[in-house]
Design an enzyme around this catalytic site. Structure first.
Site, PDB file in Angstrom:
ATOM      1  N   HIS A  26       0.853  -1.189   0.000  1.00 18.74           N
ATOM      2  CA  HIS A  26       0.000   0.000   0.000  1.00 18.74           C
ATOM      3  C   HIS A  26       0.891   1.242   0.000  1.00 18.74           C
ATOM      4  CE1 HIS A  26      -3.819  -2.051   1.804  1.00 18.74           C
ATOM      5  NE2 HIS A  26      -3.252  -2.777   0.850  1.00 18.74           N
TER       6      HIS A  26
ATOM      7  N   GLU B 272       1.093   3.783   2.011  1.00 19.60           N
ATOM      8  CA  GLU B 272       1.688   4.093   3.308  1.00 19.60           C
ATOM      9  C   GLU B 272       2.822   3.135   3.644  1.00 19.60           C
ATOM     10  OE1 GLU B 272      -2.779   5.109   3.619  1.00 19.60           O
ATOM     11  OE2 GLU B 272      -1.553   3.567   2.689  1.00 19.60           O
TER      12      GLU B 272
ATOM     13  N   CYS C 284      -6.079   2.240   5.762  1.00 16.24           N
ATOM     14  CA  CYS C 284      -6.897   1.048   5.981  1.00 16.24           C
ATOM     15  C   CYS C 284      -6.447   0.389   7.288  1.00 16.24           C
ATOM     16  CB  CYS C 284      -6.731   0.080   4.809  1.00 16.24           C
ATOM     17  SG  CYS C 284      -5.079  -0.647   4.723  1.00 16.24           S
TER      18      CYS C 284
ATOM     19  N   CYS D 286      -2.613  -0.384   7.244  1.00 18.64           N
ATOM     20  CA  CYS D 286      -1.745   0.789   7.313  1.00 18.64           C
ATOM     21  C   CYS D 286      -1.906   1.529   8.631  1.00 18.64           C
ATOM     22  CB  CYS D 286      -2.002   1.696   6.120  1.00 18.64           C
ATOM     23  SG  CYS D 286      -1.600   0.879   4.556  1.00 18.64           S
TER      24      CYS D 286
END
Length: 189
Positions: free
Chosen positions: A77, A79, A116, A119
């Site tokens: 992701h 992040e 999410c 993260c």
């Protein structure tokens, strides 16, 4: 034979992406994350998410964009990519701690959309002091097919109890525009 090495990369366009601007303001930091998310979908190199880690003097330490499908890695992701690249650059797992344990901060993560569940946890362990967010999770789920997963009911309070400041809705309209464009494109990740 089992794999013994993992190699994740940002897209080639990231080498030439202009990120040497003035990032003293929170809006400027999130605007960079949103610009990264937009470029990522325009280039077809990943999903509509961008992030950047900033040093105490507002310099970019590392950037990240969503690379899940292109790298065949569910944890790639924006992040986590930014965290991992910042950790490698600084050669430490907790970004806000020097090798001798002294504090180096505040370390800021700016992200185009609310982290999410994955993260969210990584933010705690990466050593982030400030979390700046563009779009909210409800925006992500309303405008795209992404499921952001479960978070604690008081997720902001949980971060604040760990001395992580949370600022939301920065550049929210621009971040939502990127999510909307991705959602309307029919691309699936």
């Amino acid at each position: 034979m089992l794999p013994l090495q993992l190699h994740l990369t940002l897209p080639i366009w990231a080498h030439d992406f202009p990120f040497d601007g003035d990032y003293a303001s929170d809006d400027a930091k999130v605007a960079l994350a949103v610009a990264l998310s937009k470029r990522n979908i325009e280039a077809g190199s990943g999903g509509p998410f961008g992030a950047a880690v900033f040093s105490p003097d507002h310099k970019v330490v590392a950037i990240g964009v969503n690379r899940v499908v292109t790298q065949s890695c569910s944890v790639a992701h924006a992040e986590t990519m930014a965290f991992m690249l910042a950790q490698q650059r600084l050669q430490r797992p907790r970004l806000n701690r020097n090798d001798d344990g002294s504090v180096w901060g505040p370390i800021t993560l700016a992200t185009s959309a609310q982290p999410c569940c994955q993260c969210y946890g990584a933010t705690v362990w990466a050593g982030i002091d400030r979390l700046l967010i563009g779009a909210r999770a409800e925006d992500v789920m309303a405008l795209t097919e992404f499921d952001e997963g479960p978070l604690p009911a008081d997720w902001i309070g949980e971060l604040q109890r760990r001395d992580i400041e949370v600022v939301r809705d920065l550049q929210r309209d621009d971040a939502c525009a990127v999510l909307r464009a991705f959602g309307e494109s029919g691309t699936h990740y």
